[in-house]
Design a protein around this motif. Structure first.
Motif, PDB file in Angstrom:
ATOM      1  N   TYR A   1      30.611  52.738  47.990  1.00  0.00           N
ATOM      2  CA  TYR A   1      31.121  51.432  48.379  1.00  0.00           C
ATOM      3  C   TYR A   1      30.824  50.391  47.304  1.00  0.00           C
ATOM      4  N   PHE A   2      31.754  50.247  46.364  1.00  0.00           N
ATOM      5  CA  PHE A   2      31.618  49.275  45.291  1.00  0.00           C
ATOM      6  C   PHE A   2      32.188  47.921  45.681  1.00  0.00           C
ATOM      7  N   GLY A   3      33.015  47.884  46.704  1.00  0.00           N
ATOM      8  CA  GLY A   3      33.739  46.670  47.074  1.00  0.00           C
ATOM      9  C   GLY A   3      32.886  45.426  47.193  1.00  0.00           C
ATOM     10  N   PRO A   4      31.883  45.437  48.073  1.00  0.00           N
ATOM     11  CA  PRO A   4      31.063  44.226  48.233  1.00  0.00           C
ATOM     12  C   PRO A   4      30.315  43.836  46.956  1.00  0.00           C
ATOM     13  N   ILE A   5      29.899  44.826  46.180  1.00  0.00           N
ATOM     14  CA  ILE A   5      29.163  44.547  44.936  1.00  0.00           C
ATOM     15  C   ILE A   5      30.091  43.864  43.935  1.00  0.00           C
ATOM     16  N   ILE A   6      31.307  44.393  43.807  1.00  0.00           N
ATOM     17  CA  ILE A   6      32.286  43.814  42.877  1.00  0.00           C
ATOM     18  C   ILE A   6      32.649  42.397  43.327  1.00  0.00           C
ATOM     19  N   ARG A   7      32.919  42.230  44.612  1.00  0.00           N
ATOM     20  CA  ARG A   7      33.305  40.913  45.134  1.00  0.00           C
ATOM     21  C   ARG A   7      32.201  39.886  44.883  1.00  0.00           C
TER      22      ARG A   7
ATOM     23  N   GLU B   1      41.999  36.779  37.822  1.00  0.00           N
ATOM     24  CA  GLU B   1      41.295  36.617  36.543  1.00  0.00           C
ATOM     25  C   GLU B   1      40.503  37.869  36.190  1.00  0.00           C
ATOM     26  N   LEU B   2      39.824  38.462  37.185  1.00  0.00           N
ATOM     27  CA  LEU B   2      39.080  39.699  36.934  1.00  0.00           C
ATOM     28  C   LEU B   2      40.034  40.824  36.544  1.00  0.00           C
ATOM     29  N   ALA B   3      41.161  40.890  37.221  1.00  0.00           N
ATOM     30  CA  ALA B   3      42.156  41.915  36.907  1.00  0.00           C
ATOM     31  C   ALA B   3      42.646  41.781  35.464  1.00  0.00           C
ATOM     32  N   GLU B   4      42.953  40.569  35.050  1.00  0.00           N
ATOM     33  CA  GLU B   4      43.437  40.341  33.687  1.00  0.00           C
ATOM     34  C   GLU B   4      42.379  40.697  32.647  1.00  0.00           C
ATOM     35  N   ARG B   5      41.145  40.347  32.915  1.00  0.00           N
ATOM     36  CA  ARG B   5      40.050  40.655  31.984  1.00  0.00           C
ATOM     37  C   ARG B   5      39.812  42.160  31.861  1.00  0.00           C
ATOM     38  N   SER B   6      40.005  42.874  32.953  1.00  0.00           N
ATOM     39  CA  SER B   6      39.660  44.305  32.975  1.00  0.00           C
ATOM     40  C   SER B   6      40.871  45.230  32.828  1.00  0.00           C
ATOM     41  N   GLY B   7      42.061  44.668  32.692  1.00  0.00           N
ATOM     42  CA  GLY B   7      43.248  45.491  32.469  1.00  0.00           C
ATOM     43  C   GLY B   7      43.721  46.230  33.712  1.00  0.00           C
ATOM     44  N   THR B   8      43.485  45.634  34.882  1.00  0.00           N
ATOM     45  CA  THR B   8      43.977  46.227  36.128  1.00  0.00           C
ATOM     46  C   THR B   8      44.898  45.212  36.791  1.00  0.00           C
ATOM     47  N   SER B   9      45.143  45.359  38.068  1.00  0.00           N
ATOM     48  CA  SER B   9      45.984  44.403  38.791  1.00  0.00           C
ATOM     49  C   SER B   9      45.180  43.728  39.894  1.00  0.00           C
TER      50      SER B   9
ATOM     51  N   ASN C   1      37.230  48.167  50.061  1.00  0.00           N
ATOM     52  CA  ASN C   1      36.850  49.572  50.249  1.00  0.00           C
ATOM     53  C   ASN C   1      38.018  50.463  50.680  1.00  0.00           C
ATOM     54  N   GLN C   2      39.211  50.129  50.214  1.00  0.00           N
ATOM     55  CA  GLN C   2      40.370  50.970  50.506  1.00  0.00           C
ATOM     56  C   GLN C   2      40.491  52.104  49.507  1.00  0.00           C
ATOM     57  N   ILE C   3      39.984  51.892  48.296  1.00  0.00           N
ATOM     58  CA  ILE C   3      40.035  52.919  47.262  1.00  0.00           C
ATOM     59  C   ILE C   3      38.718  52.933  46.498  1.00  0.00           C
ATOM     60  N   GLU C   4      38.485  54.039  45.835  1.00  0.00           N
ATOM     61  CA  GLU C   4      37.347  54.169  44.936  1.00  0.00           C
ATOM     62  C   GLU C   4      37.899  54.216  43.511  1.00  0.00           C
ATOM     63  N   PRO C   5      37.401  53.336  42.641  1.00  0.00           N
ATOM     64  CA  PRO C   5      37.911  53.381  41.262  1.00  0.00           C
ATOM     65  C   PRO C   5      37.333  54.574  40.513  1.00  0.00           C
ATOM     66  N   GLU C   6      38.091  55.051  39.530  1.00  0.00           N
ATOM     67  CA  GLU C   6      37.556  56.060  38.633  1.00  0.00           C
ATOM     68  C   GLU C   6      36.446  55.408  37.823  1.00  0.00           C
ATOM     69  N   LEU C   7      35.518  56.209  37.327  1.00  0.00           N
ATOM     70  CA  LEU C   7      34.380  55.677  36.593  1.00  0.00           C
ATOM     71  C   LEU C   7      34.820  54.855  35.380  1.00  0.00           C
ATOM     72  N   SER C   8      35.852  55.315  34.667  1.00  0.00           N
ATOM     73  CA  SER C   8      36.317  54.576  33.486  1.00  0.00           C
ATOM     74  C   SER C   8      36.875  53.203  33.881  1.00  0.00           C
ATOM     75  N   THR C   9      37.544  53.120  35.028  1.00  0.00           N
ATOM     76  CA  THR C   9      38.074  51.842  35.499  1.00  0.00           C
ATOM     77  C   THR C   9      36.944  50.956  35.991  1.00  0.00           C
TER      78      THR C   9
ATOM     79  N   GLU D   1      31.818  46.037  33.093  1.00  0.00           N
ATOM     80  CA  GLU D   1      31.290  45.690  31.776  1.00  0.00           C
ATOM     81  C   GLU D   1      32.204  44.743  30.997  1.00  0.00           C
ATOM     82  N   ILE D   2      33.508  44.906  31.116  1.00  0.00           N
ATOM     83  CA  ILE D   2      34.422  44.035  30.378  1.00  0.00           C
ATOM     84  C   ILE D   2      34.806  42.825  31.226  1.00  0.00           C
ATOM     85  N   GLY D   3      35.246  43.082  32.460  1.00  0.00           N
ATOM     86  CA  GLY D   3      35.701  41.998  33.331  1.00  0.00           C
ATOM     87  C   GLY D   3      34.597  41.072  33.800  1.00  0.00           C
TER      88      GLY D   3
END
Length: 174
Positions: A112-118, A130-138, A148-156, A162-164
Motif C-alpha cells: 500500500y503505497f497510496g497513502p505514503i505517496i499522497r 504536477e507530480l505526474a509531470e515531474r515523474s513522467g506518468t499521468s 490503492n487501485q493499482i500497484e506501481p512497478e518498482l521502476s515507476t 526519487e524524481i517526482g
C-alpha cells in the motif's frame, strides 16, 4: 485528437482456483475471470471448442501466450491465407478476457503505497498533475496509486518518489 485507449493485457497468471483464473494485468490491476459463469453465459455445447474446457483438468492447462489466455490442448481449426485448414490453440481475445473479469479486492500481498505517496506529495505542496509531470506518468495513474487501485512497478515507483518527490526509496529483503 482522439486519445486511444490501451487495451489491458495479462502479464502473469497469478493462480487458478477451480474455473477461476486470477491474472495481473499491465495496468497494475489484479483481476479474476470466473469461467464457470462465462461458459454458462455463452451456453457452451458439445460442438463448441470450449466444451473440452468444462473438464477442470483440461481447463487448468491454460498458459499465457501473447499476453492472453491460451489452451494448446484445445485446437481450433481455421483456414489460412492459402486456403489450408490449420489448427491453432484456443485463445481468448484480450478485450474478451478483460471484459469478463472483475477486479480482485485488495489481496493480502499488496503493497500500500497510496497513502505514503499522497502524504509526501501534499507535504511537498504538489498537485497530482504536477507530480505526474515531474515523474513522467499521468494524473490518473497517480490518483489510482494514491487510492490503492493499482500497484506501481518498482521502476515507476522510483520515478515518482526519487524524481517526482525528491525523496529516497530503500528496499530490503529480509
Amino acid at each position: 485528437m482522439k486519445k486511444m485507449n490501451k487495451l489491458p493485457r495479462i502479464l502473469k497468471i497469478q493462480t487458478i482456483k477451480g474455473f477461476e483464473i486470477f491474472c495481473i494485468f499491465n495496468n497494475g490491476e489484479t483481476r479474476v475471470i470466473d469461467f464457470a459463469r462465462v461458459f454458462r453465459e455463452w451456453k457452451i455445447g458439445k460442438k463448441d471448442p470450449e466444451f473440452r474446457l468444462l473438464d477442470e483438468l483440461e481447463f487448468r492447462k491454460v498458459k499465457l501466450r501473447n499476453n492472453t489466455l491460451s489452451w494448446s490442448n484445445v485446437g481450433v481449426e481455421l483456414i489460412d491465407i492459402h486456403g489450408r485448414m490449420v489448427t491453432h490453440p484456443y485463445e481468448l481475445s484480450p478485450d474478451v478476457v478483460y471484459e469478463h473479469s472483475i477486479p480482485v479486492d485488495q489481496p493480502a500481498n499488496r503493497f500500500y503505497f497510496g497513502p505514503i505517496i499522497r502524504e509526501a506529495r501534499m507535504k511537498k505542496g504538489l498537485s497530482q498533475q504536477e507530480l505526474a509531470e515531474r515523474s513522467g506518468t499521468s494524473k490518473t495513474y497517480i490518483s489510482r496509486i494514491e487510492n490503492n487501485q493499482i500497484e506501481p512497478e518498482l521502476s515507476t515507483l522510483y520515478k515518482i518518489v526519487e524524481i517526482g518527490l525528491g525523496r529516497k526509496i530503500k528496499v530490503e529483503i529480509l
